[in-house]
Design an enzyme around this catalytic site. Sequence first.
Site, PDB file in Angstrom:
ATOM      1  N   GLY A  11      49.489  37.616  48.045  1.00  0.00           N
ATOM      2  CA  GLY A  11      49.946  38.851  48.966  1.00  0.00           C
ATOM      3  C   GLY A  11      51.136  39.600  48.313  1.00  0.00           C
ATOM      4  O   GLY A  11      51.727  40.224  48.907  1.00  0.00           O
ATOM      5  N   SER A  12      51.390  39.557  46.905  1.00  0.00           N
ATOM      6  CA  SER A  12      52.536  40.170  46.562  1.00  0.00           C
ATOM      7  C   SER A  12      52.523  41.737  46.429  1.00  0.00           C
ATOM      8  O   SER A  12      53.327  42.361  46.785  1.00  0.00           O
ATOM      9  CB  SER A  12      52.902  39.766  45.076  1.00  0.00           C
ATOM     10  OG  SER A  12      52.018  39.936  44.325  1.00  0.00           O
ATOM     11  N   ASN A  13      51.193  42.111  46.375  1.00  0.00           N
ATOM     12  CA  ASN A  13      50.860  43.825  46.420  1.00  0.00           C
ATOM     13  C   ASN A  13      51.019  43.893  47.859  1.00  0.00           C
ATOM     14  O   ASN A  13      51.551  45.056  48.230  1.00  0.00           O
ATOM     15  CB  ASN A  13      49.562  43.880  45.584  1.00  0.00           C
ATOM     16  CG  ASN A  13      49.793  43.939  44.118  1.00  0.00           C
ATOM     17  OD1 ASN A  13      50.106  44.853  43.626  1.00  0.00           O
ATOM     18  ND2 ASN A  13      49.089  42.907  43.697  1.00  0.00           N
ATOM     19  N   ARG A  84      35.956  40.394  46.410  1.00  0.00           N
ATOM     20  CA  ARG A  84      34.654  40.586  46.591  1.00  0.00           C
ATOM     21  C   ARG A  84      34.152  41.990  46.635  1.00  0.00           C
ATOM     22  O   ARG A  84      34.796  43.239  46.496  1.00  0.00           O
ATOM     23  CB  ARG A  84      34.390  40.262  48.100  1.00  0.00           C
ATOM     24  CG  ARG A  84      34.387  38.920  48.563  1.00  0.00           C
ATOM     25  CD  ARG A  84      34.250  38.773  50.154  1.00  0.00           C
ATOM     26  NE  ARG A  84      32.929  39.070  50.306  1.00  0.00           N
ATOM     27  CZ  ARG A  84      31.810  38.402  50.263  1.00  0.00           C
ATOM     28  NH1 ARG A  84      31.620  37.386  49.918  1.00  0.00           N
ATOM     29  NH2 ARG A  84      30.663  38.960  50.676  1.00  0.00           N
ATOM     30  N   ASN A 100      41.571  50.340  44.775  1.00  0.00           N
ATOM     31  CA  ASN A 100      41.769  48.913  44.368  1.00  0.00           C
ATOM     32  C   ASN A 100      42.819  49.015  43.404  1.00  0.00           C
ATOM     33  O   ASN A 100      42.883  49.747  42.482  1.00  0.00           O
ATOM     34  CB  ASN A 100      40.438  48.529  43.921  1.00  0.00           C
ATOM     35  CG  ASN A 100      40.575  47.166  43.193  1.00  0.00           C
ATOM     36  OD1 ASN A 100      41.106  46.461  44.033  1.00  0.00           O
ATOM     37  ND2 ASN A 100      40.168  46.852  42.202  1.00  0.00           N
ATOM     38  N   HIS A 102      43.805  46.937  39.951  1.00  0.00           N
ATOM     39  CA  HIS A 102      43.223  45.812  38.859  1.00  0.00           C
ATOM     40  C   HIS A 102      44.222  45.421  37.863  1.00  0.00           C
ATOM     41  O   HIS A 102      44.791  46.541  37.296  1.00  0.00           O
ATOM     42  CB  HIS A 102      41.967  46.378  38.238  1.00  0.00           C
ATOM     43  CG  HIS A 102      41.323  45.621  37.630  1.00  0.00           C
ATOM     44  ND1 HIS A 102      40.331  44.438  38.025  1.00  0.00           N
ATOM     45  CD2 HIS A 102      41.233  45.343  36.188  1.00  0.00           C
ATOM     46  CE1 HIS A 102      39.808  43.880  36.826  1.00  0.00           C
ATOM     47  NE2 HIS A 102      40.340  44.208  35.833  1.00  0.00           N
TER      48      HIS A 102
END
Length: 210
Positions: A11-13, A84, A100, A102
């Site tokens: 959960g750092s982002n 997912r 997203n 990445h």
Amino acid sequence: MKWAVLVGGTGSNLHALLEQGIAVSLVVSHREGVGALGIARDYHVPVEVITAKTYPDRAQYDQALRYALQKYQIDAIAMAGFLRWLTPATIDVYGGRILNIHPSLLPAFPGLNAIEQAYRYGVRWTGVTVHFVDEGKDTGPVVAQLPIRIDPGDSMATVEERVHHAEHRLYPKVVEAMDKGWVALGHDGKIQWQVSQEEVAKWVSGLYSA
Ligand code: GAR
């Protein structure tokens, strides 16, 4: 804009987005007991844990996901460690409003364990990418990237730390830009900046110099 952040890891982002003041109205995790859920609770953000084992297939999983998103009247989605692939039905509903992050310079090293893939391959530069999500696997239009150097002798832990640091700088800025309507995905599938070329240039150079 009401944002949902989809998580599945530490959960750092998510933390970086919350610290930026992004209006996160819902956190969805595909895994129980992950750090991201503790962060959501610390910030009093509602959470929904939707695990794959409860649903017979991807279509029904995503139906439950859409139900949660609709319940909280979510406008836009930031994926941050949600490992997912979304189904076309979900992408249809939220098309052009799903980002997203990445941990590589896409299109290099898509999929899982991207930092390790890049490290083991021996590239001298890797980085992070924020892109809109389409039906492909890590293929959607790229909004912004930050490069990271890998020097001979760097350990994987060092590279991981640099990559995460770059993620926490980049993602909040891109989410904020979309939130403010500065950047959007056009109907032609191309990134559209709603601000002047000069402002885009200033924004991009701000990312590099921070
Ligand atoms: C991040 O490094 C993110 O880029 C990655 O999962 C991590 C989640 O960390 N996502 C992917 O690899 C997607 N293909 P976090 O839970 O600390 O934000």
